[in-house]
Structure formats: structure tokens, C-alpha cells
Design an enzyme around this catalytic site. Sequence first.
Site, mmCIF file in Angstrom:
data_model
loop_
_atom_site.group_PDB
_atom_site.id
_atom_site.type_symbol
_atom_site.label_atom_id
_atom_site.label_comp_id
_atom_site.label_asym_id
_atom_site.label_seq_id
_atom_site.Cartn_x
_atom_site.Cartn_y
_atom_site.Cartn_z
ATOM 1 C CG PHE A 88 63.737 -3.308 40.252
ATOM 2 C CD1 PHE A 88 64.022 -4.054 41.379
ATOM 3 C CD2 PHE A 88 62.686 -2.407 40.307
ATOM 4 C CE1 PHE A 88 63.284 -3.893 42.549
ATOM 5 C CE2 PHE A 88 61.946 -2.238 41.466
ATOM 6 C CZ PHE A 88 62.246 -2.977 42.591
ATOM 7 C CG ASP A 159 64.084 0.873 33.355
ATOM 8 O OD1 ASP A 159 64.614 1.806 33.981
ATOM 9 O OD2 ASP A 159 63.515 -0.087 33.905
ATOM 10 C CG HIS A 162 70.229 1.056 36.692
ATOM 11 N ND1 HIS A 162 70.510 -0.263 36.410
ATOM 12 C CD2 HIS A 162 69.200 1.035 37.571
ATOM 13 C CE1 HIS A 162 69.694 -1.051 37.090
ATOM 14 N NE2 HIS A 162 68.890 -0.299 37.789
ATOM 15 C CD GLN A 185 65.374 3.231 45.771
ATOM 16 O OE1 GLN A 185 66.233 3.175 44.898
ATOM 17 N NE2 GLN A 185 65.565 2.754 46.984
ATOM 18 C CE LYS A 188 67.323 2.583 41.139
ATOM 19 N NZ LYS A 188 65.973 2.314 40.731
ATOM 20 N NE ARG A 217 40.716 19.743 38.035
ATOM 21 C CZ ARG A 217 40.542 20.155 39.291
ATOM 22 N NH1 ARG A 217 41.253 19.624 40.272
ATOM 23 N NH2 ARG A 217 39.657 21.078 39.561
ATOM 24 C CE1 TYR A 224 37.543 19.182 41.276
ATOM 25 C CE2 TYR A 224 35.719 20.769 41.226
ATOM 26 C CZ TYR A 224 36.853 20.247 41.842
ATOM 27 O OH TYR A 224 37.300 20.795 43.024
ATOM 28 N NE ARG A 234 48.923 16.811 41.347
ATOM 29 C CZ ARG A 234 47.640 16.453 41.502
ATOM 30 N NH1 ARG A 234 46.880 16.200 40.446
ATOM 31 N NH2 ARG A 234 47.119 16.358 42.707
HETATM 32 C C1 LIG Z 1 64.787 1.415 40.537
HETATM 33 C C2 LIG Z 1 64.338 0.868 39.236
HETATM 34 C C3 LIG Z 1 63.048 1.106 38.724
HETATM 35 C C4 LIG Z 1 61.923 1.664 39.549
HETATM 36 O O1 LIG Z 1 62.110 2.826 40.193
HETATM 37 P P1 LIG Z 1 61.317 3.197 41.542
HETATM 38 O O2 LIG Z 1 61.550 4.659 41.651
HETATM 39 O O3 LIG Z 1 61.950 2.419 42.648
HETATM 40 O O4 LIG Z 1 59.891 2.867 41.358
HETATM 41 C C5 LIG Z 1 62.768 0.697 37.435
HETATM 42 N N1 LIG Z 1 63.673 0.052 36.697
HETATM 43 C C6 LIG Z 1 64.899 -0.251 37.155
HETATM 44 C C7 LIG Z 1 65.851 -0.977 36.263
HETATM 45 C C8 LIG Z 1 65.266 0.127 38.442
HETATM 46 O O5 LIG Z 1 66.468 -0.202 38.927
#
Ligand SMILES: *Cc1c(COP(=O)(O)O)cnc(C)c1O
Length: 386
Positions: A88, A159, A162, A185, A188, A217, A224, A234
Site C-alpha cells: 500500500f 510495516d 496487516h 483503519q 484492518k 511538547r 509552551y 495523538r
Molecule cells: C493500511 C496500510 C497502511 C496505512 O494505514 P492507515 O491507517 O490506513 O493510514 C500502511 N501500510 C500498509 C501495508 C497498509 O495496508
Amino acid sequence: MSPRPAPALPEWPQFDDTERQALERALNQGQWWRMGGKEVDSFEREFAEYHGAPHALAVTNGTHALELALQAMGVGPGTEVIVPAFTFISSSQAAQRLGAVTVPVDVDPDTYCIDVAAAAAAITPRTRVIMPVHMAGLMADMDGLEKLVADSGIQILQDAAHAHGARWQGKRVGELGSVAAFSFQNGKLMTAGEGGAVLFPDEEMYEEAFLRHSCGRPRTDRRYHHQVAGSNMRMNEFSAAVLRAQMTRLDDQIALREKSWRSLSALLAQIPGVRPQGDDPRADRNPHYMAMFRLPGWTEERRNLLVDRLVAAGVPAFAAFRAIYRTAAFWETGAPAESINAVAKRCPNTEAISQDCVWLHHRTLLASGQDLNDVAAIVAESVAAG
Ligand SMILES: *Cc1c(COP(=O)(O)O)cnc(C)c1O
């Protein structure tokens, strides 16, 4: 096209009173941001512990999780990040947003995960990070990558968008000694609609990331004194409350999907022309974010028509990721000094997979036995018709 009724597949996302009560708990705190409430702190502790990591930092989404992790790892202008070309787009955009160059490399034709030899060939003195993507929950070759970067100063960022709950040779994602980024997301494996998290193996990097995700911060600052450059990434209290509830379902769902994939992949493998995503026995827990299969030799157009037929028959099918270097977005900023054709030439597996691969939503793997048989039968009929 299919005379069969659509298979009865569970909906996604799933929720019940656990989420309802969690949302009410967050609401009743009277403070809805992480600096006032307890949900984000608690979720971070639980998520870190679940993955065997010393620290977790919850953020706004998975793309920000990757960007923040890369920044904490020293990625910026003048550096390069190696990513699989089949992923992605966030994997590359996160590095490019920081002013770094993203170098796409090829993937394995069977597992669809980064090819270690291709990553090795792409290393330059500017390489700061290699980013394996655990495709559909199948861990990339972590042994090969760790060996590759040993003593080089190059770091690994997993990453793990998944890969909630995945394991490599019995080790959980957070026990592998590298930073890992997750997404929550809507689609997921656990979700609050949007959301993300980063696991850190060491305290220093975690503390830096905490500062940067909160506008530079310190937690207790009231004057500040912003100490480093940053942004607001956040997570809010409602998302964290929902994610704590979602986590309670993850283990049972993973067990079910592992079982279902064993049946479904065996059925798919019997269909002429269909090759399910391969396995790596070292990736000994796979949460199965997608059920993927290839149709080697098929053109993109033919594959896309197959996806349409599957959807019409009630199977939640999708075309696999386009090669990142075949998007306009990739070339806007932070692309390597190569032509598309030159990149394509050294990524033959990505070229093929991005055209001939189909994936089914993971809710397919939460279905019962007969529905799995029906899905396989629909795939067989749709492939035969195409
Ligand atoms: C979904 C996904 C992301 C990004 O996640 P978001 O929460 O949608 O920003 C990054 N890497 C891979 C492989 C993904 O499938």
C-alpha cells in the site's frame, strides 16, 4: 453469473456491548484527549504487552505511525528508505513526506514479501531504513533481513499494518528487536475506524517519538516549551477505548482465520490456473489480513473482470495493490533517479503480481465450513468463465 446464492459471510467491523461500554467509559471520563484520560495510556500498555514490546505509542493512523517511526529512526532529507514495490502506498509516502527518497525493490513471487537479495542490491551509503511489509499477515524473512543489516547501521522498520498478533519463529512482532508500525483503519484486523500505533524496542526512541507526536511538547509542559519539531498525531480517548475492546477478540479470530485459510487455500490450489499465496513455516502465526491468490499469466484487464464477477456473486474480492512506482503519487517527490521502466525491469515479480493477483476480505475467513466451500466453488466457476 453464478447460480449459487451468495455465501453468508460475517460483517466487518465487528462490535458488541464491549465496544458500547468502552465508549461510554471514555465519554464519562469528562476528558476526551490522551493528556486528560486513561484509555490511550491503557491501550498502549495492553498493545505493547500483547506484542512483547517494551513501549507502544498510539497515533492517529497507520500512515502517521510509519512517518513518525521513520523520523525517530533518523530518516529525512539525504537519506533513503528501501520498501517493497508491492505494498500500500503509505509505505513509500511516509518516507517521502519526510524528504527522504523511497527506493522500491522487488518481492518474492510466492509470499509477496520483500526479496532480501533485491533489498541487498539496493543498499547505498544513504540507506537508513529497510521496511519489510508483512503481506496479508505473513511475516517477511526477518532472519534474512536481520542478517543483511547486522553491523551496517541500517535499521529495520516493520510495516505491520496487516500483522496484528503475527509471529516469527515463536517471537511476537515486538520481540524482534525492531520498530513496528500498525494500522487500525476500518478494514484492518482490529479497528476504531482510523488509528495507528508504533512499537519501540528502546526507551530513547519512544521518548523522542512521544515528543514529536505531540507537537514537540513534553507531557507536563504548561509554558509552551516545544523541544523538537513535530505535529499532532495523538490518538483520542474514544478510539483507544474501542481498540481495547477489539483486542479481546483478536486471538479467537486469528485462530479461526488460520483454520479457514488452511481449508480455503487447499481448495483454491485445486482450481486450474489459481495459485494461493505461499507460506513460510518460520512465520508461525499468521493473522491473515487478506486471502490472496494469483492467476499467473493473466493480464490486468482479465483479472479485473474476474474481480467484478466475484463481487457480483457475493464474494468480497479486490484487485491487489498496484506497483507503487506505477502511481503518479510516487513520482511527485522523493522518487529515485530512475525511469519507471528501469524500476519495472528490476521488479519483475511485482509487475506480475500487481496484475494477476486477487485478494478476498478477511471476513471471508471468519465464515463457516460450507460458506468457505461455496466461496471456493464461486472462484472456480468465475475463473473458468474468464
Ligand atoms: C493500511 C496500510 C497502511 C496505512 O494505514 P492507515 O491507517 O490506513 O493510514 C500502511 N501500510 C500498509 C501495508 C497498509 O495496508
